[in-house]
Scaffold this motif. Structure first.
Motif, PDB file in Angstrom:
ATOM      1  N   THR A   1      28.371 -51.165  95.676  1.00 31.81           N
ATOM      2  CA  THR A   1      29.040 -52.028  94.736  1.00 31.81           C
ATOM      3  C   THR A   1      27.630 -52.987  94.565  1.00 31.81           C
ATOM      4  OG1 THR A   1      30.493 -53.944  94.407  1.00 31.81           O
ATOM      5  CG2 THR A   1      29.721 -53.580  96.683  1.00 31.81           C
TER       6      THR A   1
ATOM      7  N   SER B   1      38.380 -61.018  83.771  1.00 35.45           N
ATOM      8  CA  SER B   1      37.661 -59.996  82.913  1.00 35.45           C
ATOM      9  C   SER B   1      36.175 -59.987  82.916  1.00 35.45           C
ATOM     10  CB  SER B   1      37.904 -60.414  81.466  1.00 35.45           C
ATOM     11  OG  SER B   1      37.665 -61.620  81.119  1.00 35.45           O
TER      12      SER B   1
ATOM     13  N   ASP C   1      32.416 -59.977  85.502  1.00 33.38           N
ATOM     14  CA  ASP C   1      31.677 -59.156  86.521  1.00 33.38           C
ATOM     15  C   ASP C   1      30.825 -60.082  87.224  1.00 33.38           C
ATOM     16  OD1 ASP C   1      29.261 -59.219  85.002  1.00 33.38           O
ATOM     17  OD2 ASP C   1      29.339 -57.056  84.282  1.00 33.38           O
TER      18      ASP C   1
ATOM     19  N   ALA D   1      30.881 -58.858  92.834  1.00 35.67           N
ATOM     20  CA  ALA D   1      31.818 -57.979  91.932  1.00 35.67           C
ATOM     21  C   ALA D   1      32.967 -57.542  92.628  1.00 35.67           C
ATOM     22  CB  ALA D   1      31.158 -56.954  91.462  1.00 35.67           C
TER      23      ALA D   1
ATOM     24  N   ASN E   1      36.016 -56.885  90.336  1.00 32.32           N
ATOM     25  CA  ASN E   1      36.953 -56.427  89.335  1.00 32.32           C
ATOM     26  C   ASN E   1      38.005 -57.146  88.960  1.00 32.32           C
ATOM     27  OD1 ASN E   1      35.137 -54.052  88.870  1.00 32.32           O
ATOM     28  ND2 ASN E   1      35.652 -53.016  90.946  1.00 32.32           N
ATOM     29  N   ARG E   2      39.144 -56.700  88.976  1.00 36.48           N
ATOM     30  CA  ARG E   2      40.305 -57.510  88.539  1.00 36.48           C
ATOM     31  C   ARG E   2      41.207 -57.633  89.845  1.00 36.48           C
ATOM     32  NH1 ARG E   2      41.458 -57.526  82.940  1.00 36.48           N
ATOM     33  NH2 ARG E   2      43.758 -57.723  83.320  1.00 36.48           N
ATOM     34  N   SER E   3      40.434 -57.611  91.023  1.00 37.56           N
ATOM     35  CA  SER E   3      41.564 -57.446  92.422  1.00 37.56           C
ATOM     36  C   SER E   3      41.985 -58.925  92.589  1.00 37.56           C
ATOM     37  CB  SER E   3      40.512 -57.274  93.332  1.00 37.56           C
ATOM     38  OG  SER E   3      39.559 -58.188  93.646  1.00 37.56           O
TER      39      SER E   3
ATOM     40  N   TYR F   1      39.748 -55.766  98.648  1.00 44.19           N
ATOM     41  CA  TYR F   1      38.670 -56.483  98.186  1.00 44.19           C
ATOM     42  C   TYR F   1      38.863 -57.720  99.106  1.00 44.19           C
ATOM     43  CZ  TYR F   1      37.209 -54.015  94.141  1.00 44.19           C
ATOM     44  OH  TYR F   1      36.726 -52.922  93.331  1.00 44.19           O
TER      45      TYR F   1
ATOM     46  N   GLU G   1      50.473 -54.486  86.530  1.00 40.37           N
ATOM     47  CA  GLU G   1      48.834 -55.059  87.203  1.00 40.37           C
ATOM     48  C   GLU G   1      49.231 -55.906  88.516  1.00 40.37           C
ATOM     49  OE1 GLU G   1      44.566 -56.267  85.967  1.00 40.37           O
ATOM     50  OE2 GLU G   1      46.121 -56.420  84.328  1.00 40.37           O
TER      51      GLU G   1
ATOM     52  N   THR H   1      48.481 -55.184  92.358  1.00 40.14           N
ATOM     53  CA  THR H   1      47.525 -56.153  93.052  1.00 40.14           C
ATOM     54  C   THR H   1      48.152 -56.674  94.322  1.00 40.14           C
ATOM     55  OG1 THR H   1      46.266 -56.680  91.018  1.00 40.14           O
ATOM     56  CG2 THR H   1      45.894 -57.868  92.880  1.00 40.14           C
TER      57      THR H   1
END
Length: 256
Positions: free
Chosen positions: A17, A44, A46, A71, A73-75, A86, A163, A167
């Motif tokens: 990463t 959305s 980074d 970073a 992501n969408r965690s 994450y 989603e 999560t």
């Protein structure tokens, strides 16, 4: 300022990463341990977004402040029900590695976290979960009432529900969990040592009511927050303006 594109392997995530790191060059050359701001991105985006959309380098330069932008992501800065860990990464592994690689102070008084939208949620989650580590935290247009949003399924698009379930797991059990900032602010109220908190949201932002609800809860519990609103939506012009305000608000001048 020195800009470092930091790529490394994460044991928590099981992948390589990256993060961008800003270091004040004069302070590094002087052998000083630096105060550090962990600066978190939104859903959305980074780890490059804060530098591409704001003047964070210019704002941090005169303050002698290191800035670490990871970073995730969408965690939602969470150990995902169906995904990677994450939360372990950002709250445990990242700070440990950052201190190993860079000349960062390990004092609570020198450690801060901030973010926007999903990153505002992450910043408050980190500081409320670990008030012994963070002197201050800031949320800009933060998704600070995700438990209520996740629990209210009326009209929720199936893709978004899936989603959220991937999560957070069961959305019915999210309220009162460690992913619920309302629950965390209740727990913080019972602790003597509390971080400074800064909260801002635009009056035209779709998250404004969530921010009002969170501030009301904090006020009811006796937790002080430097809270403000103003004209604006979920936009970078406001976040650029506000991150400058956040850096001016940080208790950097009080460092020994």
């Amino acid at each position: 300022m020195a800009l470092i594109h930091w790529n490394f392997f994460s044991q928590a995530l099981g992948i390589s990463t990256g993060a961008n790191v800003i270091l004040p060059q004069e302070a590094v050359e002087g052998g000083k341990k630096l105060p550090v701001l962990y600066l978190l991105h939104g859903l959305s985006d980074d780890y490059t977004i804060w530098q591409r959309r704001t003047a964070i380098e210019r704002y941090a330069d005169p303050l002698g402040l290191a800035v670490v932008m990871p970073a995730v992501n969408r965690s939602f800065y969470t150990n995902m029900a169906h995904g990677a860990r994450y939360w372990d990464f950002v709250s445990e592994e990242l700070p440990r590695l950052a201190h190993a690689f860079f000349p960062l102070s390990d004092r609570r008084a020198d450690t801060f976290v901030a973010g926007l939208s999903m990153g505002g949620y992450g910043a408050f989650k980190m500081a409320l979960s670990h008030p012994e580590r963070f002197a201050a935290a800031a949320s800009l247009s933060g998704a600070v009432d995700m438990a209520s949003r996740a629990h209210s399924t009326d009209g929720m698009e199936p893709e978004w529900r899936k989603e959220l379930e991937d999560t957070f797991g069961s959305l019915e059990t999210m309220p009162g969990s460690d992913n619920d900032l309302m629950h965390l602010i209740d727990k913080l109220a019972m602790r003597k040592r509390q971080p400074m908190l800064y909260q801002w949201c635009g009056t035209e932002d779709f998250l404004i009511q969530d921010n009002k609800n969170f501030y009301k809860r904090a006020k009811q519990r006796g937790v002080h927050i430097d809270y403000s609103t103003g004209p604006g939506g979920h936009t970078w012009d406001k976040w650029d303006e506000q991150i400058a305000n956040v850096l001016a608000w940080l208790p950097l001048k009080k460092r020994a």
